[in-house]
Write a protein that holds these residues in place. Structure first.
Motif, PDB file in Angstrom:
ATOM      1  N   TYR A  46     -30.618 -70.862  22.641  1.00 61.19           N
ATOM      2  CA  TYR A  46     -29.855 -70.982  23.889  1.00 61.19           C
ATOM      3  C   TYR A  46     -30.817 -71.347  25.017  1.00 61.19           C
ATOM      4  CZ  TYR A  46     -25.707 -70.180  26.716  1.00 61.19           C
ATOM      5  OH  TYR A  46     -24.601 -70.355  27.533  1.00 61.19           O
ATOM      6  N   TRP A  93     -19.904 -70.000  19.246  1.00 62.36           N
ATOM      7  CA  TRP A  93     -20.372 -70.603  20.503  1.00 62.36           C
ATOM      8  C   TRP A  93     -19.280 -70.581  21.567  1.00 62.36           C
ATOM      9  CZ3 TRP A  93     -25.114 -71.587  22.046  1.00 62.36           C
ATOM     10  CH2 TRP A  93     -26.121 -71.718  21.092  1.00 62.36           C
ATOM     11  N   ARG A  94     -18.083 -71.041  21.201  1.00 61.96           N
ATOM     12  CA  ARG A  94     -16.994 -71.172  22.183  1.00 61.96           C
ATOM     13  C   ARG A  94     -16.502 -69.821  22.697  1.00 61.96           C
ATOM     14  NH1 ARG A  94     -11.954 -72.804  19.363  1.00 61.96           N
ATOM     15  NH2 ARG A  94     -11.828 -70.550  19.193  1.00 61.96           N
ATOM     16  N   ASP A  98     -21.041 -68.676  24.771  1.00 58.36           N
ATOM     17  CA  ASP A  98     -20.919 -69.266  26.105  1.00 58.36           C
ATOM     18  C   ASP A  98     -20.373 -68.294  27.149  1.00 58.36           C
ATOM     19  OD1 ASP A  98     -22.157 -71.618  25.354  1.00 58.36           O
ATOM     20  OD2 ASP A  98     -20.280 -72.654  24.929  1.00 58.36           O
TER      21      ASP A  98
END
Length: 138
Positions: A46, A93-94, A98
């Motif tokens: 990240y 991730w989504r 995030d």
């Protein structure tokens, strides 16, 4: 709930072991704990610029209770979703990385005042609360 010193996490560790899986066996973890997950996976993966005032990170993230909770949630979700070969990582991730990282890195987030140059700074005060009327949640 937690009696934390005003400027650091007091090493409270959860009791008990890993939850049992559906077959009664403890799930096999890729990373043994949240620290290893952050050091070996999240931090190198990240990548974001920390220059300016748009993102804040504390190198001693483990001194912030909110960060520990969010990063533990990220690690646990990653451990579960990595086993889904189709969309697991996309979902991670989504739906997890995030949003949690946006909250952690926010200028007014748990690392406010900290920084890569300044290091850890005393954390913000907890939200003020009042006890609910007796019997409201009984």
């Amino acid at each position: 709930m937690f009696d934390l010193p005003p400027d650091e996490w007091d090493d409270v560790t959860p009791e008990g072991g890993e939850p049992a899986g559906l077959d009664g066996e403890a799930p096999q973890l890729y990373f043994p704990n949240v620290e290893v997950f952050v050091l070996e996976y999240l931090a190198p993966t990240y990548c974001r610029s920390l220059e300016g005032t748009q993102r804040v990170w504390c190198p001693q993230w483990w001194r912030h209770a909110e960060a520990i909770n969010r990063l533990e949630a990220l690690w646990r979700a990653w451990e579960h979703l990595r086993l889904d070969p189709a969309t697991g990582m996309s979902v991670w991730w989504r739906d997890h990385a995030d949003p949690h990282m946006a909250a952690l890195l926010a200028p007014d987030g748990p690392f406010k005042g900290c920084g890569t140059e300044r290091g850890h700074q005393p954390r913000s005060a907890p939200l003020p609360v009042s006890a609910a009327p007796v019997g409201l949640f009984a």
